[in-house]
Design a protein around this motif. Structure first.
Motif, mmCIF file in Angstrom:
data_model
loop_
_atom_site.group_PDB
_atom_site.id
_atom_site.type_symbol
_atom_site.label_atom_id
_atom_site.label_comp_id
_atom_site.label_asym_id
_atom_site.label_seq_id
_atom_site.Cartn_x
_atom_site.Cartn_y
_atom_site.Cartn_z
ATOM 1 N N LEU A 1 0.830 -1.203 0.000
ATOM 2 C CA LEU A 1 0.000 0.000 0.000
ATOM 3 C C LEU A 1 0.864 1.253 0.000
ATOM 4 N N ALA A 2 1.919 1.256 0.801
ATOM 5 C CA ALA A 2 2.833 2.400 0.835
ATOM 6 C C ALA A 2 3.503 2.583 -0.522
ATOM 7 N N THR A 3 3.930 1.496 -1.141
ATOM 8 C CA THR A 3 4.542 1.561 -2.476
ATOM 9 C C THR A 3 3.552 2.101 -3.497
ATOM 10 N N HIS A 4 2.329 1.640 -3.421
ATOM 11 C CA HIS A 4 1.285 2.102 -4.334
ATOM 12 C C HIS A 4 1.047 3.609 -4.172
ATOM 13 N N LYS A 5 0.956 4.054 -2.935
ATOM 14 C CA LYS A 5 0.739 5.484 -2.694
ATOM 15 C C LYS A 5 1.895 6.312 -3.245
ATOM 16 N N GLU A 6 3.115 5.843 -3.053
ATOM 17 C CA GLU A 6 4.291 6.558 -3.555
ATOM 18 C C GLU A 6 4.283 6.578 -5.084
ATOM 19 N N THR A 7 3.936 5.463 -5.702
ATOM 20 C CA THR A 7 3.860 5.402 -7.159
ATOM 21 C C THR A 7 2.798 6.363 -7.693
ATOM 22 N N CYS A 8 1.655 6.414 -7.033
ATOM 23 C CA CYS A 8 0.599 7.351 -7.444
ATOM 24 C C CYS A 8 1.070 8.791 -7.307
ATOM 25 N N ARG A 9 1.793 9.086 -6.238
ATOM 26 C CA ARG A 9 2.326 10.436 -6.031
ATOM 27 C C ARG A 9 3.302 10.797 -7.147
ATOM 28 N N GLN A 10 4.199 9.870 -7.474
ATOM 29 C CA GLN A 10 5.166 10.104 -8.540
ATOM 30 C C GLN A 10 4.464 10.284 -9.882
ATOM 31 N N PHE A 11 3.440 9.488 -10.138
ATOM 32 C CA PHE A 11 2.678 9.599 -11.373
ATOM 33 C C PHE A 11 2.040 10.982 -11.480
ATOM 34 N N GLU A 12 1.453 11.452 -10.405
ATOM 35 C CA GLU A 12 0.834 12.780 -10.412
ATOM 36 C C GLU A 12 1.876 13.866 -10.679
ATOM 37 N N GLU A 13 3.063 13.736 -10.096
ATOM 38 C CA GLU A 13 4.138 14.703 -10.333
ATOM 39 C C GLU A 13 4.513 14.718 -11.822
ATOM 40 N N ILE A 14 4.683 13.545 -12.402
ATOM 41 C CA ILE A 14 5.045 13.452 -13.819
ATOM 42 C C ILE A 14 3.938 14.022 -14.687
ATOM 43 N N LYS A 15 2.714 13.686 -14.377
ATOM 44 C CA LYS A 15 1.568 14.171 -15.135
ATOM 45 C C LYS A 15 1.496 15.707 -15.068
ATOM 46 N N ASN A 16 1.677 16.250 -13.886
ATOM 47 C CA ASN A 16 1.625 17.706 -13.726
ATOM 48 C C ASN A 16 2.786 18.404 -14.432
ATOM 49 N N SER A 17 3.996 17.836 -14.336
ATOM 50 C CA SER A 17 5.143 18.450 -15.004
ATOM 51 C C SER A 17 4.998 18.340 -16.520
ATOM 52 N N SER A 18 4.383 17.265 -16.988
ATOM 53 C CA SER A 18 4.139 17.092 -18.411
ATOM 54 C C SER A 18 3.145 18.134 -18.920
ATOM 55 N N LYS A 19 2.110 18.394 -18.145
ATOM 56 C CA LYS A 19 1.128 19.410 -18.523
ATOM 57 C C LYS A 19 1.780 20.789 -18.579
ATOM 58 N N GLU A 20 2.659 21.056 -17.628
ATOM 59 C CA GLU A 20 3.338 22.356 -17.586
ATOM 60 C C GLU A 20 4.241 22.530 -18.801
ATOM 61 N N SER A 21 4.999 21.496 -19.156
ATOM 62 C CA SER A 21 5.906 21.630 -20.290
ATOM 63 C C SER A 21 5.146 21.688 -21.602
ATOM 64 N N ILE A 22 4.021 21.017 -21.705
ATOM 65 C CA ILE A 22 3.197 21.111 -22.913
ATOM 66 C C ILE A 22 2.624 22.518 -23.019
ATOM 67 N N GLY A 23 2.215 23.071 -21.898
ATOM 68 C CA GLY A 23 1.677 24.431 -21.877
ATOM 69 C C GLY A 23 2.714 25.459 -22.278
ATOM 70 N N GLU A 24 3.970 25.275 -21.946
ATOM 71 C CA GLU A 24 5.036 26.214 -22.280
ATOM 72 C C GLU A 24 5.378 26.142 -23.761
ATOM 73 N N GLU A 25 5.258 24.946 -24.371
ATOM 74 C CA GLU A 25 5.625 24.767 -25.755
ATOM 75 C C GLU A 25 4.523 25.167 -26.725
ATOM 76 N N ALA A 26 3.305 25.278 -26.271
ATOM 77 C CA ALA A 26 2.191 25.599 -27.158
ATOM 78 C C ALA A 26 2.328 27.015 -27.686
ATOM 79 N N PRO A 27 2.070 27.225 -28.995
ATOM 80 C CA PRO A 27 2.181 28.570 -29.560
ATOM 81 C C PRO A 27 1.103 29.479 -28.987
ATOM 82 N N LYS A 28 1.487 30.727 -28.764
ATOM 83 C CA LYS A 28 0.553 31.678 -28.180
ATOM 84 C C LYS A 28 -0.057 32.506 -29.314
ATOM 85 N N ASP A 29 -1.322 32.795 -29.202
ATOM 86 C CA ASP A 29 -2.025 33.585 -30.219
ATOM 87 C C ASP A 29 -1.446 34.984 -30.295
ATOM 88 N N GLY A 30 -1.321 35.512 -31.482
ATOM 89 C CA GLY A 30 -0.858 36.876 -31.694
ATOM 90 C C GLY A 30 0.638 37.041 -31.724
#
Length: 104
Positions: A74-103
């Motif tokens: 259970l502890a391993t699972h919780k840690e894995t879920c935490r790491q997954f959320e970190e990766i998912k959030n950092s991935s969203k941030e980097s995708i947001g930075e690379e997206a072209p901005k209007d104008g």
């Protein structure tokens, strides 16, 4: 008077559910043993299908080991879920930075 009625109702319940018959058979089997077992309670438990004391202790130890393993998993699972959320959030941030901005 009510107490006697409760006792009678309980006796009928035990009789209709087969408990009295099962206990009677086990006690008769114990009575008919030429060599009486050292533990009458273990004899009764075994005849009624329950585990012996040593089997019970073994099952308790196994359950304790499994609880420890469960807690570790259970502890391993919780840690894995935490790491997954970190990766998912950092991935969203980097995708947001690379997206072209209007104008621009």
């Amino acid at each position: 008077m009510e107490k006697e009625a409760k006792k009678e109702a309980f006796r009928k319940y035990l009789e209709s559910s087969g408990v009295l018959d099962a206990l009677t058979k086990v006690l008769v089997a114990l009575y008919e043993q030429n060599d009486k077992p050292s533990s009458a309670i273990e004899f009764v438990q075994q005849k009624l299908g329950g585990p012996t004391v040593s089997e019970y202790e073994k099952l308790q130890a196994e359950m304790s080991d499994l609880q420890i393993k469960y807690n570790e998993l259970l502890a391993t699972h919780k840690e894995t879920c935490r790491q997954f959320e970190e990766i998912k959030n950092s991935s969203k941030e980097s995708i947001g930075e690379e997206a072209p901005k209007d104008g621009l």
